[in-house]
Design a protein around this motif. Sequence first.
Motif, PDB file in Angstrom:
ATOM      1  N   PRO A  66       0.806  -1.235   0.000  1.00 25.93           N
ATOM      2  CA  PRO A  66       0.000   0.000   0.000  1.00 25.93           C
ATOM      3  C   PRO A  66       0.840   1.287   0.000  1.00 25.93           C
ATOM      4  N   PHE A  67       2.108   1.168   0.384  1.00 25.78           N
ATOM      5  CA  PHE A  67       3.001   2.324   0.419  1.00 25.78           C
ATOM      6  C   PHE A  67       3.882   2.391  -0.823  1.00 25.78           C
ATOM      7  N   ASP A  68       3.665   1.438  -1.745  1.00 26.59           N
ATOM      8  CA  ASP A  68       4.461   1.317  -2.962  1.00 26.59           C
ATOM      9  C   ASP A  68       5.946   1.158  -2.633  1.00 26.59           C
ATOM     10  N   LEU A  69       6.210   0.375  -1.583  1.00 27.13           N
ATOM     11  CA  LEU A  69       7.571   0.101  -1.146  1.00 27.13           C
ATOM     12  C   LEU A  69       7.866  -1.384  -1.220  1.00 27.13           C
ATOM     13  N   THR A  70       9.115  -1.704  -1.483  1.00 33.70           N
ATOM     14  CA  THR A  70       9.641  -3.040  -1.262  1.00 33.70           C
ATOM     15  C   THR A  70      10.417  -2.986   0.048  1.00 33.70           C
ATOM     16  N   PHE A  74      12.148   0.232   1.823  1.00 38.35           N
ATOM     17  CA  PHE A  74      11.796   0.548   3.214  1.00 38.35           C
ATOM     18  C   PHE A  74      13.059   0.659   4.068  1.00 38.35           C
ATOM     19  N   GLU A  75      13.973  -0.314   3.932  1.00 40.29           N
ATOM     20  CA  GLU A  75      15.202  -0.287   4.720  1.00 40.29           C
ATOM     21  C   GLU A  75      16.026   0.967   4.434  1.00 40.29           C
ATOM     22  N   ALA A  76      16.092   1.377   3.168  1.00 43.54           N
ATOM     23  CA  ALA A  76      16.833   2.590   2.814  1.00 43.54           C
ATOM     24  C   ALA A  76      16.193   3.813   3.470  1.00 43.54           C
ATOM     25  N   LEU A  77      14.876   3.905   3.405  1.00 42.53           N
ATOM     26  CA  LEU A  77      14.172   5.025   4.046  1.00 42.53           C
ATOM     27  C   LEU A  77      14.378   5.009   5.564  1.00 42.53           C
ATOM     28  N   MET A  93      25.478   3.997   2.654  1.00 37.07           N
ATOM     29  CA  MET A  93      24.197   3.285   2.741  1.00 37.07           C
ATOM     30  C   MET A  93      24.374   1.831   2.332  1.00 37.07           C
ATOM     31  N   GLY A  94      25.119   1.603   1.236  1.00 35.35           N
ATOM     32  CA  GLY A  94      25.370   0.232   0.788  1.00 35.35           C
ATOM     33  C   GLY A  94      26.069  -0.585   1.853  1.00 35.35           C
ATOM     34  N   ASP A  95      27.069   0.029   2.513  1.00 34.14           N
ATOM     35  CA  ASP A  95      27.780  -0.670   3.589  1.00 34.14           C
ATOM     36  C   ASP A  95      26.839  -1.020   4.733  1.00 34.14           C
ATOM     37  N   LEU A  97      23.546  -1.226   4.751  1.00 34.42           N
ATOM     38  CA  LEU A  97      22.471  -2.138   4.358  1.00 34.42           C
ATOM     39  C   LEU A  97      23.007  -3.486   3.866  1.00 34.42           C
ATOM     40  N   MET A  98      24.328  -3.577   3.747  1.00 35.74           N
ATOM     41  CA  MET A  98      25.014  -4.796   3.300  1.00 35.74           C
ATOM     42  C   MET A  98      24.546  -5.237   1.914  1.00 35.74           C
ATOM     43  N   VAL A  99      24.481  -4.258   0.995  1.00 34.62           N
ATOM     44  CA  VAL A  99      24.076  -4.546  -0.380  1.00 34.62           C
ATOM     45  C   VAL A  99      25.059  -3.913  -1.350  1.00 34.62           C
ATOM     46  N   HIS A 100      25.032  -4.381  -2.571  1.00 40.74           N
ATOM     47  CA  HIS A 100      25.883  -3.871  -3.637  1.00 40.74           C
ATOM     48  C   HIS A 100      25.511  -2.423  -3.940  1.00 40.74           C
ATOM     49  N   PRO A 101      26.490  -1.591  -4.304  1.00 36.41           N
ATOM     50  CA  PRO A 101      26.186  -0.191  -4.632  1.00 36.41           C
ATOM     51  C   PRO A 101      25.092  -0.018  -5.692  1.00 36.41           C
ATOM     52  N   THR A 102      25.028  -0.922  -6.646  1.00 39.03           N
ATOM     53  CA  THR A 102      23.984  -0.835  -7.673  1.00 39.03           C
ATOM     54  C   THR A 102      22.600  -0.961  -7.055  1.00 39.03           C
ATOM     55  N   SER A 103      22.468  -1.803  -6.038  1.00 41.46           N
ATOM     56  CA  SER A 103      21.173  -1.961  -5.368  1.00 41.46           C
ATOM     57  C   SER A 103      20.762  -0.673  -4.672  1.00 41.46           C
ATOM     58  N   VAL A 104      21.720   0.014  -4.055  1.00 44.09           N
ATOM     59  CA  VAL A 104      21.410   1.283  -3.398  1.00 44.09           C
ATOM     60  C   VAL A 104      20.989   2.309  -4.440  1.00 44.09           C
ATOM     61  N   THR A 105      21.734   2.383  -5.529  1.00 47.40           N
ATOM     62  CA  THR A 105      21.403   3.335  -6.595  1.00 47.40           C
ATOM     63  C   THR A 105      19.992   3.086  -7.110  1.00 47.40           C
ATOM     64  N   ASN A 106      19.653   1.829  -7.359  1.00 50.07           N
ATOM     65  CA  ASN A 106      18.312   1.503  -7.856  1.00 50.07           C
ATOM     66  C   ASN A 106      17.231   1.884  -6.850  1.00 50.07           C
ATOM     67  N   ALA A 107      17.460   1.587  -5.573  1.00 50.32           N
ATOM     68  CA  ALA A 107      16.475   1.931  -4.536  1.00 50.32           C
ATOM     69  C   ALA A 107      16.319   3.448  -4.438  1.00 50.32           C
ATOM     70  N   ILE A 108      17.419   4.170  -4.440  1.00 45.46           N
ATOM     71  CA  ILE A 108      17.355   5.627  -4.321  1.00 45.46           C
ATOM     72  C   ILE A 108      16.723   6.241  -5.571  1.00 45.46           C
ATOM     73  N   ASP A 109      17.011   5.678  -6.741  1.00 46.28           N
ATOM     74  CA  ASP A 109      16.355   6.165  -7.967  1.00 46.28           C
ATOM     75  C   ASP A 109      14.839   6.115  -7.809  1.00 46.28           C
ATOM     76  N   ARG A 110      14.335   4.987  -7.349  1.00 45.43           N
ATOM     77  CA  ARG A 110      12.891   4.811  -7.214  1.00 45.43           C
ATOM     78  C   ARG A 110      12.321   5.712  -6.111  1.00 45.43           C
ATOM     79  N   LEU A 111      13.014   5.782  -4.986  1.00 43.68           N
ATOM     80  CA  LEU A 111      12.552   6.632  -3.891  1.00 43.68           C
ATOM     81  C   LEU A 111      12.576   8.107  -4.286  1.00 43.68           C
TER      82      LEU A 111
END
Length: 186
Positions: A66-70, A74-77, A93-95, A97-111
């Motif tokens: 309902p919040f249009d979040l994955t 959500f974790e990034a926010l 943020m990537g460090d 959240l323990m994710v690849h930098p590309t994942s952070v970029t994609n999440a931030i793009d959408r947010l």
Amino acid sequence: MALATTGRAEAVTYSVDQVLPFDPIGEARRNWELNDWRATDAMSAATSITRANQLVMARINEALAPFDLTFSRFEALALLHFTRRGSLPLGKMGDRLMVHPTSVTNAIDRLERDELVRRVPHADDRRTVLAEITDEGRRVVAKAADALADIEFGLAGLSAETLRALDDAIFTLRHDAGDFADEESR
């Protein structure tokens, strides 16, 4: 566990609605034992953890829909919400959240597209870009956190004692795997 692809090669979801007349992990255990394969307990536990992850993530993503979040968005926010200034460099943020930098970029793009965060230049380092949570981002993440609390992060039905034992066991697994250095960080 039936696989259902979503049309993109990298996106695979697993059935959480199908009810089998038997426990497939128990059946796998029996087959391993019949074939004298080693590490039966570890196989059963690892497979159970994997299946539990699928079930929990399905419940979490349903609560966040309902919040249009994955969960990753959500974790990034949430991470940005918890910072003193409401912003962090994408690399940090990537460090965290323990994710690849590309994942952070994609999440931030959408947010950013959803106006929940904005990219801003770092005040002291022109090479660094910060993700900064917006007022709307703070409102949405608080409501999403309430929705996750309502479903107990997909773990409703487990006692507090079971949750602590599960958390302790996985903490040990993560520490021993080198996920973090300081065992006193709890």
